[in-house]
Motif scaffolding. Sequence first.
Motif, PDB file in Angstrom:
ATOM      1  N   HIS A 156       0.796  -1.232   0.000  1.00 57.27           N
ATOM      2  CA  HIS A 156       0.000   0.000   0.000  1.00 57.27           C
ATOM      3  C   HIS A 156       0.829   1.284   0.000  1.00 57.27           C
ATOM      4  O   HIS A 156       0.421   2.277  -0.601  1.00 57.27           O
ATOM      5  N   GLU A 319      -3.626  -8.063  -0.235  1.00 53.44           N
ATOM      6  CA  GLU A 319      -4.378  -7.341   0.807  1.00 53.44           C
ATOM      7  C   GLU A 319      -5.283  -8.326   1.552  1.00 53.44           C
ATOM      8  O   GLU A 319      -6.140  -8.988   0.945  1.00 53.44           O
ATOM      9  N   ILE A 320      -5.121  -8.396   2.855  1.00 52.31           N
ATOM     10  CA  ILE A 320      -5.782  -9.451   3.643  1.00 52.31           C
ATOM     11  C   ILE A 320      -7.305  -9.359   3.572  1.00 52.31           C
ATOM     12  O   ILE A 320      -7.984 -10.372   3.451  1.00 52.31           O
ATOM     13  N   LEU A 321      -7.863  -8.131   3.613  1.00 53.02           N
ATOM     14  CA  LEU A 321      -9.322  -8.034   3.584  1.00 53.02           C
ATOM     15  C   LEU A 321      -9.893  -8.266   2.186  1.00 53.02           C
ATOM     16  O   LEU A 321     -11.066  -8.591   2.036  1.00 53.02           O
TER      17      LEU A 321
ATOM     18  N   GLU B 176      -4.945   2.047   8.339  1.00 50.96           N
ATOM     19  CA  GLU B 176      -5.423   0.867   7.594  1.00 50.96           C
ATOM     20  C   GLU B 176      -5.324  -0.391   8.445  1.00 50.96           C
ATOM     21  O   GLU B 176      -6.207  -1.250   8.409  1.00 50.96           O
ATOM     22  N   TYR B 180      -8.940  -0.609  10.025  1.00 46.85           N
ATOM     23  CA  TYR B 180      -9.608  -1.337   8.942  1.00 46.85           C
ATOM     24  C   TYR B 180      -9.209  -2.806   8.821  1.00 46.85           C
ATOM     25  O   TYR B 180      -9.610  -3.462   7.866  1.00 46.85           O
ATOM     26  N   THR B 181      -8.374  -3.309   9.719  1.00 43.50           N
ATOM     27  CA  THR B 181      -7.962  -4.702   9.570  1.00 43.50           C
ATOM     28  C   THR B 181      -8.011  -5.483  10.895  1.00 43.50           C
ATOM     29  O   THR B 181      -8.808  -6.399  11.066  1.00 43.50           O
ATOM     30  N   ASN B 185      -9.837  -9.568  12.593  1.00 37.26           N
ATOM     31  CA  ASN B 185      -9.157 -10.857  12.433  1.00 37.26           C
ATOM     32  C   ASN B 185      -7.965 -11.043  13.368  1.00 37.26           C
ATOM     33  O   ASN B 185      -7.405 -12.131  13.435  1.00 37.26           O
TER      34      ASN B 185
END
Lengths: 409, 409
Positions: A156, A319-321, B176, B180-181, B185
């Motif tokens: 990113h 990207e994990i998501l 992020e 957002y992650t 998880n």
Amino acid sequence: MSRFDQYFLMKPKDVIEYVIEKLTIFDEKADLECKEIGDGNLNYVFRVWDKNSDKSVIVKQAGDTARISDDFKLSTDRNRIEAEILQLEGKLAPGHVPEVYKYDPIMNCCSMQDLSDHVIMRQALIEHKKFPLFADHITTFMVNTLLLTTDIVMEHKEKKMAVKNYINPELCEITEDLVYTEPYNNYRDRNIVFEPNLEWIKKEFYEDKELHLEVAKLKFDFMNHAQALLHGDLHSGSIFVKPDSTYVIDPEFAFYGPIGYDVGNLIANLIFAWANADATILDEAERIDYMTWLENLIVEIVDLFKEKFLKAFQENVTEILAKVEGFDQWYLDTVLRDTAAVTGLELSRRIIGMAKVKDITGIEDEAARLRAERICLTAAKKFIKQRDTFKNGKDVIANVKKVEKQFSR
Amino acid sequence: MSRFDQYFLMKPKDVIEYVIEKLTIFDEKADLECKEIGDGNLNYVFRVWDKNSDKSVIVKQAGDTARISDDFKLSTDRNRIEAEILQLEGKLAPGHVPEVYKYDPIMNCCSMQDLSDHVIMRQALIEHKKFPLFADHITTFMVNTLLLTTDIVMEHKEKKMAVKNYINPELCEITEDLVYTEPYNNYRDRNIVFEPNLEWIKKEFYEDKELHLEVAKLKFDFMNHAQALLHGDLHSGSIFVKPDSTYVIDPEFAFYGPIGYDVGNLIANLIFAWANADATILDEAERIDYMTWLENLIVEIVDLFKEKFLKAFQENVTEILAKVEGFDQWYLDTVLRDTAAVTGLELSRRIIGMAKVKDITGIEDEAARLRAERICLTAAKKFIKQRDTFKNGKDVIANVKKVEKQFSR
């Protein structure tokens, strides 16, 4: 010291001297000739070839004003963007962009592979030629250059530096104006509409407020959605073809924008070729044959794009998501929605706006040309307003074919 | 030659020497003292004051590693971004950001107005103080700094250069990851969850795939949607207040992103204050009084934001297609949708993730704290999943109040 240590606009004889001094392509026995072959508005394109061998090169130099008017100042930074993008695209989609030999930031010129054995696709389609490998080649080019430059794949922070590096204010402004503004209000009084269609276009485009609202939403998406590194001008005039080979050129409009902008641009220009065939091929069997080939080509491009996109997504996602179940399909659906919208925008602006395409302007019979215009424009409005409903190649071509039947010959 | 011609990390005595050499605030009779008052993770904040007058200054210096760990390298470019943003925000929303006296790109420090007569809003809310002008002030700050930096108002080429100037890869990466992650998880195993809520959070957050898909969409919007120049960290710990005065500080996370990120961040942190009041004020009348004040504050902020946004839109719009009927309301609706989503994301990450807020961690009674956490997290999921349904302040507060009633004390 060299003459080329300071920027000036070259003439053919300067370019010969330039390639001898700066490039290693030609040997001392070469007998060089040079011709300016550019037909765009912004740049000078020189072809240099050796009469004693088959070696040749293209030197593309950016002026600091447009060729059409000295008053129209433009930053030569677009030449850096073009050279860097060609090199990047060459890595992502090898064999589908010309090789760059040298980028010269002082002379603002880029020396690259000569593709004179290819033809410009727009011209070839107007001549009703077929290219059986084109759908496969161009979908590889699009999926690789687009998907692989998104946050789905790129680290990113690196992606953000790429966004920064390819901020392209002047060229984006041209698109914002010509594609996303003028066809809907003629606010600069630059549109060119053939008289018999003028009243119809006023009503259908200048006065349709519901359409304007949708275009406004799309304009902000174009300006603000830094999704992938676009070519930015991917029409059939930016593509060199041979039956077994496809090269994409002229990425000077490149910037980070919505993926659907490139895909929709391409589709719209294939629809122009289709409208041209519909209007100009008098023999019915021949006409149906070529139109069917183009219809299948469009369907194949959309569907192959989808297939390769999902495959490349799964193979390259970091990207994990983005790995969450269902995200790939949702993401692709947004790309298809944007593709439909841009197909409509490009169809509109090339007919209403100042930058025309030969596929349409070249239709000599006036009634046939007016009919072709209305077919394209009517389909365009549906592509824009109902952009959510185009999920595959069949949906796309069905819109155009249905509209074509509404307008009698 | 000066000691300050080359970067080093200053101690208080260096800072005194620095302000004498570099600033003109203090006269020769000044008797200066200096104290390091920073409590963040990234920077050093020095207050210098004159014992012989009421003059004082803040000097904020960026280290090239985080204070918590030398291994955590960070570009000092955030100090440039912070100084430039403070100056820009000061023009857009005068009286709501500290005045910058000097930005020093060599020492990576910014000298600015001392706001020691104000208090940090988070602390004041935990002490159950009221600020009657806050809604008015903060909505002016948000509308002016956000709307006026969009393509609606700014010339598009200038706006693109601003996007480029404020690309902020490292600080965005922190958001992020943390926002957002990780809450969805725990992939870096950095989340901190109080044991009795762990199983519940596993089920409600780590295993809710429908939620993950929505967060994935929102993450891409955060990364790719260059809508307005955000503050980027607009929580109650970034706001200095007095009853008649509001200052926003610490914009080092600034970048071009979705407007709702700032607005939602603020709303979520006011909800934390509300949850804190709910859990810690034992006297019922007092509790109801303060919670009602906070509820009205949240409603007022959302509704005043909407009102000022539409008014400023009409007064400042320059983009021709943004003037299309209905576009302003559509645009505002997308901002409210994003605001609801970010409210949910911020509520989640401050409870599940590693960066906690004192409003919640400071609740001493464990049962009350666990209840507060579940109230915030349950409301959060609805803010994210049903983000389209929050159209005004009443909608926002109704979600929280309804959830609160579901959890018995």
